[in-house]
Structure formats: C-alpha cells, structure tokens
Write an enzyme that holds these catalytic residues in place. Structure first.
Site, short mmCIF file in Angstrom:
data_model
loop_
_atom_site.label_atom_id
_atom_site.label_comp_id
_atom_site.label_asym_id
_atom_site.label_seq_id
_atom_site.Cartn_x
_atom_site.Cartn_y
_atom_site.Cartn_z
N GLY A 62 0.84 -1.20 0.00
CA GLY A 62 0.00 0.00 0.00
C GLY A 62 0.87 1.25 0.00
O GLY A 62 0.70 2.16 -0.81
N HIS A 63 1.86 1.27 0.90
CA HIS A 63 2.79 2.41 0.94
C HIS A 63 3.56 2.51 -0.38
O HIS A 63 3.73 3.61 -0.93
CB HIS A 63 3.83 2.22 2.06
CG HIS A 63 3.26 2.16 3.45
ND1 HIS A 63 3.28 1.02 4.22
CD2 HIS A 63 2.65 3.11 4.21
CE1 HIS A 63 2.73 1.28 5.40
NE2 HIS A 63 2.34 2.53 5.42
N MET A 94 -4.45 -3.75 3.10
CA MET A 94 -3.10 -3.84 3.69
C MET A 94 -2.95 -2.79 4.78
O MET A 94 -3.44 -1.67 4.63
CB MET A 94 -2.04 -3.63 2.61
CG MET A 94 -1.98 -4.79 1.67
SD MET A 94 -0.53 -4.68 0.62
CE MET A 94 -0.82 -6.12 -0.40
#
Ligand code: AMP
Length: 279
Positions: free
Chosen positions: A36-37, A184
């Site tokens: 996700g990051h 996530m």
C-alpha cells in the site's frame, strides 16, 4: 536512495533540487512498509521529478501509549523495500529532530475530528495535522500522496491545507488489498491466523453494502452490515457508517453528492479500519 536523519542534511539536498526546478512528491508514512505504501511511492514517482518518503512513528497522534509502543518498527526491511522502488530520499528523523519537547498544537477541524475516528481516538487528528504540517514545512513538497485507506485523515489534511493556504497539492491513492480483500495495513502483522480470517468480514461488509446500495435505504444498509459483522467471532465493531464523502456527516438519504461507507473494528486485539466509495 539518499537517507537523511536530520532536517539540515535534508534541507541541503532539497535546496539543490529546488534550484534545478524539480517537482517534489512527498509520501509520509510511519514505516512497517507494505505494498500500500509502495503504491503511493509509485504514483508519486510518475507525477514528480523526485520522491521523498518519510518514516516517523509520530507520538502525538497516539492517544494510547501501549498502541505507540506496540506499533511495528521494521526499518531494515523498509529501507530494502524503498531501495527496490523509485524512491529518491528517505527522511528518517528521531523524535527530537521533530519536536522540541511537549509542543502545543491545535487546529479547528470543524466536525471532521468529532465523528468516527475523531470521536473514538480523541486528539488523534490534532497529532496527525501537527506532524503533517511540520513535514510540509520542512520539505515544502509540490505534491503529497495519501491513501484512501485513511479516508477521514485525507479530509482532515485537506482542511488543514485550506486553513493555512498551503500550495501543496494533495493526491488520494486507491486502497491496496491482499488478494482475499483485506486492506493492507502495518497492523495486520498483529493478526493471528484466526483473526486474519475473521478480519475479511470488514471488506466483505463494504462490498455487500455497495452491491445492495441501489436497492436498499441507508438505514437498512447500515443495519444489515452491523448485523453481519455481529456474527463474526472475535470482531468487536466500533462503527459502520454511511457518510457524505466531503464532510463525513451521516447520510440520511441517498443523494448525488457522493457517499462513502466506513468501518472500524477490533479483530482480536488489533484495531482495523476500511472504507468503500458508494457513489
Ligand atoms: P501509515 O504508515 O499507516 O501512516 O500510512 C502512510 C500512508 O499510507 C497513509 O497515507 C495511508 O493512508 C497509506 N496507506 C496505508 N495503507 C494503505 C493501503 N492498504 N493502500 C493504500 N494506501 C495505504
């Protein structure tokens, strides 16, 4: 990738980039990085000349000392992950580099920090705006990238940007999910295999709500979702709420302004949030 731990080192680098007229994209994180990051860094890389990712577990946004202590810290793996994507700079400050001691901070967020996460985690969004404002002041990015996963956070930061007339452009990026639908989150590593299975109900409840959205009233949709979630073992619901997507005021009826369904629950000992845009 350059790694800077002090504002001074970072400023020197930024000054050079600035003189070259380079567009800066910032991705603020608290580390324990996942895909996700990395998706935010990917989008930032496509839209900016260089990407700065910050990793800082910000103490002022935790209203529970135990939660702060338990927050996962995986800096070696984080650096490896950032090296594998298009990240130019990691800003990795110590707390003393950011805060002089106990600093006072308050910004009027209107009703935005009085409902949902704001209501359940008093002071959380004051801490979030405090750290994001500091990062914006230090880095002065052209664009900053945030995830839809923290939907309310995005609205809160937008409000802060308007309040201070900041020129940074905010970009909301889609939620990245595991293949089975679980959003996530750095906190997912705390889920036992059973919790992990039960946690799928959060995304399921959102998907079912979206499917039924054309056919049922808001009240009925919320009731159905709450009923479904109440059957999941080990899941303790904080809220399931259908709200106006700009204000997060509770939706009374379907309208054309855009609605979002947001859910938060404790699964085992881990608190998770998720959301879905309905219209
Ligand atoms: P955090 O490290 O949890 O503070 O998150 C840093 C940024 O990553 C925030 O803008 C989050 O909204 C974003 N983020 C966290 N999880 C996801 C995800 N599953 N998909 C997309 N963005 C995410």
């Amino acid at each position: 990738m350059e790694i800077f731990r002090t504002r001074r080192e970072l400023s020197e680098y930024l000054l050079v980039q600035n003189k070259l007229g380079k567009v800066c994209g910032l991705v603020p994180t608290m580390g324990a990085l996942h895909d996700g990051h990395l998706s935010l860094i990917d989008v930032a890389g496509k839209e900016s000349d260089y990407v700065v990712c910050s990793i800082f577990v910000n103490p002022t946004q935790f209203n529970d000392a135990r939660d702060l202590e338990k927050y996962p810290r995986t800096i070696e793996q984080d650096i490896q992950k950032l090296n594998s994507v298009n990240c130019d700079v990691l800003f990795l400050p110590e707390t003393s580099e950011i805060y002089l001691g106990v600093e006072s901070w308050h910004i009027d967020l209107g009703t935005l920090d009085k409902s949902l996460e704001g209501e359940l985690r008093p002071g959380h969004y004051q801490g979030v705006t405090q750290i994001v404002k500091k990062l914006f002041d230090i880095i002065n990015p052209d664009k900053a990238y945030f995830g839809q996963k923290d939907y309310q956070q995005f609205l809160v930061i937008s409000k802060m940007v308007k309040t201070f007339n900041l020129s940074v452009k905010l970009v909301m990026c889609p939620i990245v999910r595991e293949t089975d639908g679980l959003a996530m989150s750095s906190r997912n590593i705390h889920l036992s295999p059973t919790d992990r299975q039960n946690a799928l109900a959060l995304h399921e409840s959102l998907v079912i709500t979206k499917q039924k959205f054309p056919h049922k009233s808001i009240e009925q949709l919320e009731e159905d979702a709450k009923q479904y979630l109440s059957t999941i073992p080990g899941l303790s619901l904080d809220y399931f709420s259908i709200c106006h997507s700009e204000t997060l005021q509770k939706a009374e009826a379907k309208d054309a302004n855009g609605l979002v369904a947001l859910v938060a629950a404790k699964v085992g000992c881990t608190r998770l949030i998720d959301n879905i845009i309905l219209s």
